[in-house]
Scaffold this active site. Sequence first.
Site, mmCIF file in Angstrom:
data_model
loop_
_atom_site.group_PDB
_atom_site.id
_atom_site.type_symbol
_atom_site.label_atom_id
_atom_site.label_comp_id
_atom_site.label_asym_id
_atom_site.label_seq_id
_atom_site.Cartn_x
_atom_site.Cartn_y
_atom_site.Cartn_z
ATOM 1 N N GLU A 148 16.266 -21.375 20.382
ATOM 2 C CA GLU A 148 16.653 -21.739 21.749
ATOM 3 C C GLU A 148 17.332 -23.111 21.799
ATOM 4 O O GLU A 148 17.055 -23.928 22.675
ATOM 5 C CB GLU A 148 15.467 -21.687 22.720
ATOM 6 C CG GLU A 148 15.289 -20.331 23.370
ATOM 7 C CD GLU A 148 14.485 -20.349 24.657
ATOM 8 O OE1 GLU A 148 14.634 -21.268 25.485
ATOM 9 O OE2 GLU A 148 13.704 -19.404 24.849
ATOM 10 N N TYR A 178 25.288 -17.012 28.615
ATOM 11 C CA TYR A 178 24.118 -17.706 28.074
ATOM 12 C C TYR A 178 24.190 -17.682 26.545
ATOM 13 O O TYR A 178 24.280 -16.612 25.932
ATOM 14 C CB TYR A 178 22.833 -17.030 28.547
ATOM 15 C CG TYR A 178 21.570 -17.675 28.013
ATOM 16 C CD1 TYR A 178 20.965 -18.721 28.689
ATOM 17 C CD2 TYR A 178 20.997 -17.235 26.815
ATOM 18 C CE1 TYR A 178 19.819 -19.315 28.200
ATOM 19 C CE2 TYR A 178 19.857 -17.829 26.310
ATOM 20 C CZ TYR A 178 19.271 -18.862 27.010
ATOM 21 O OH TYR A 178 18.136 -19.465 26.516
ATOM 22 N N GLU A 219 22.771 -19.405 22.693
ATOM 23 C CA GLU A 219 21.781 -20.156 21.921
ATOM 24 C C GLU A 219 22.259 -20.271 20.482
ATOM 25 O O GLU A 219 23.140 -19.534 20.042
ATOM 26 C CB GLU A 219 20.417 -19.455 21.911
ATOM 27 C CG GLU A 219 19.712 -19.368 23.231
ATOM 28 C CD GLU A 219 18.364 -18.656 23.103
ATOM 29 O OE1 GLU A 219 17.901 -18.459 21.944
ATOM 30 O OE2 GLU A 219 17.790 -18.298 24.135
ATOM 31 N N HIS A 273 15.349 -14.488 17.231
ATOM 32 C CA HIS A 273 14.763 -14.652 18.564
ATOM 33 C C HIS A 273 15.178 -13.432 19.373
ATOM 34 O O HIS A 273 16.335 -13.297 19.763
ATOM 35 C CB HIS A 273 15.262 -15.937 19.219
ATOM 36 C CG HIS A 273 14.753 -16.136 20.612
ATOM 37 N ND1 HIS A 273 15.395 -16.934 21.544
ATOM 38 C CD2 HIS A 273 13.655 -15.639 21.246
ATOM 39 C CE1 HIS A 273 14.714 -16.920 22.685
ATOM 40 N NE2 HIS A 273 13.665 -16.137 22.520
ATOM 41 N N ASP A 287 10.586 -16.156 17.230
ATOM 42 C CA ASP A 287 10.008 -15.643 18.475
ATOM 43 C C ASP A 287 10.490 -14.210 18.647
ATOM 44 O O ASP A 287 11.597 -13.961 19.126
ATOM 45 C CB ASP A 287 10.454 -16.523 19.651
ATOM 46 C CG ASP A 287 9.978 -15.986 20.996
ATOM 47 O OD1 ASP A 287 9.160 -15.045 21.013
ATOM 48 O OD2 ASP A 287 10.435 -16.512 22.030
ATOM 49 N N ASP A 328 5.290 -15.144 18.652
ATOM 50 C CA ASP A 328 5.983 -15.688 17.478
ATOM 51 C C ASP A 328 5.318 -15.177 16.202
ATOM 52 O O ASP A 328 4.087 -15.207 16.085
ATOM 53 C CB ASP A 328 5.948 -17.216 17.520
ATOM 54 C CG ASP A 328 6.508 -17.742 18.833
ATOM 55 O OD1 ASP A 328 7.679 -18.135 18.859
ATOM 56 O OD2 ASP A 328 5.774 -17.736 19.843
ATOM 57 N N HIS A 358 5.955 -22.540 23.810
ATOM 58 C CA HIS A 358 5.515 -21.875 22.579
ATOM 59 C C HIS A 358 4.907 -22.898 21.626
ATOM 60 O O HIS A 358 5.340 -24.056 21.589
ATOM 61 C CB HIS A 358 6.698 -21.225 21.851
ATOM 62 C CG HIS A 358 7.241 -20.012 22.517
ATOM 63 N ND1 HIS A 358 7.061 -18.741 22.031
ATOM 64 C CD2 HIS A 358 7.986 -19.880 23.645
ATOM 65 C CE1 HIS A 358 7.671 -17.877 22.828
ATOM 66 N NE2 HIS A 358 8.235 -18.553 23.810
#
Length: 296
Positions: free
Chosen positions: A59, A97, A99, A158, A192, A237, A277
Amino acid sequence: MRTAAILCALCLCASNAASSAKICAFNVQSFGEAKASNRKVMGVLLKILSRCDVCLVQEVRDSKGRAMRALVKDLNRFDKSNAYSYVESERLGRKSYKEQYVYIYRNDVLTVKDQYQYPKREARGTNDTDSLFSREPFVVRFHSPTTLMKDLVLIGQHTSPKSAMKEMDELYVVFKEISRKWKTQNAMILGDLNAACGYVTVKGWRAVRLRSDPKFRWLIGDEQDTTVREKTRCAYDRIIVHGREIISTVVPGSAQPFNFKENFHLTEDEALAVSDHFPVEVDLKPNHRYLLRSEL
């Protein structure tokens, strides 16, 4: 006899001095310039990352790259006994979006041997035009002479909560491709995966090949809690290993979430400012022969 005694003493010294290599994965929850400018948050992050020989950070939302450069620069200042570098993926995401995956590692312990950004591919099915992954896995192959496992392949992922089970199943295919590409049966899948609570079902688990194939060892169990919030208890995770060599290299009982809230005596709000997390981690056994040669 005297030579043997000296060698024995050196072995003991190397054994005591050498700690297991710690492999970590941490969803830092929207890491960007805002968090990088927060001194309290950065202070906690530095303490967490300095525990790891390599950490998959997820992230990362840092379009200009400033936040990650600042983090690694501060980490090198914070932990002066080690030198850190990083390798990053492309900016990934289906729409606006985006990451990144970033591996932060001790470059005096590990070196990057190869890296592979898994390509974007469409999901199978006549009406399904979505890509297989929301954020395609980023795979890095490290050379690790100080551990028994010298060739360390890390598959970082992720998943999207909405398609977690489908993406976890597809990681089986990713492993097979990496196995053929780099001619190895030994790899670690980490990150994750949203592999718990409302994102998985009992029936759905049976269809996840990564789960049903006994050759894959899930080191973080379903009963673990990788979430910061007290009201949740979910093993989102995970760390999963495949291959006899890497399985034999894992230090028994070392795979666990790191509860930084408890260890650093933070309130829930203080911990949530860092992430929702906990990192997950596992130790790999050291290569005492290499360390002994280094001493000699």
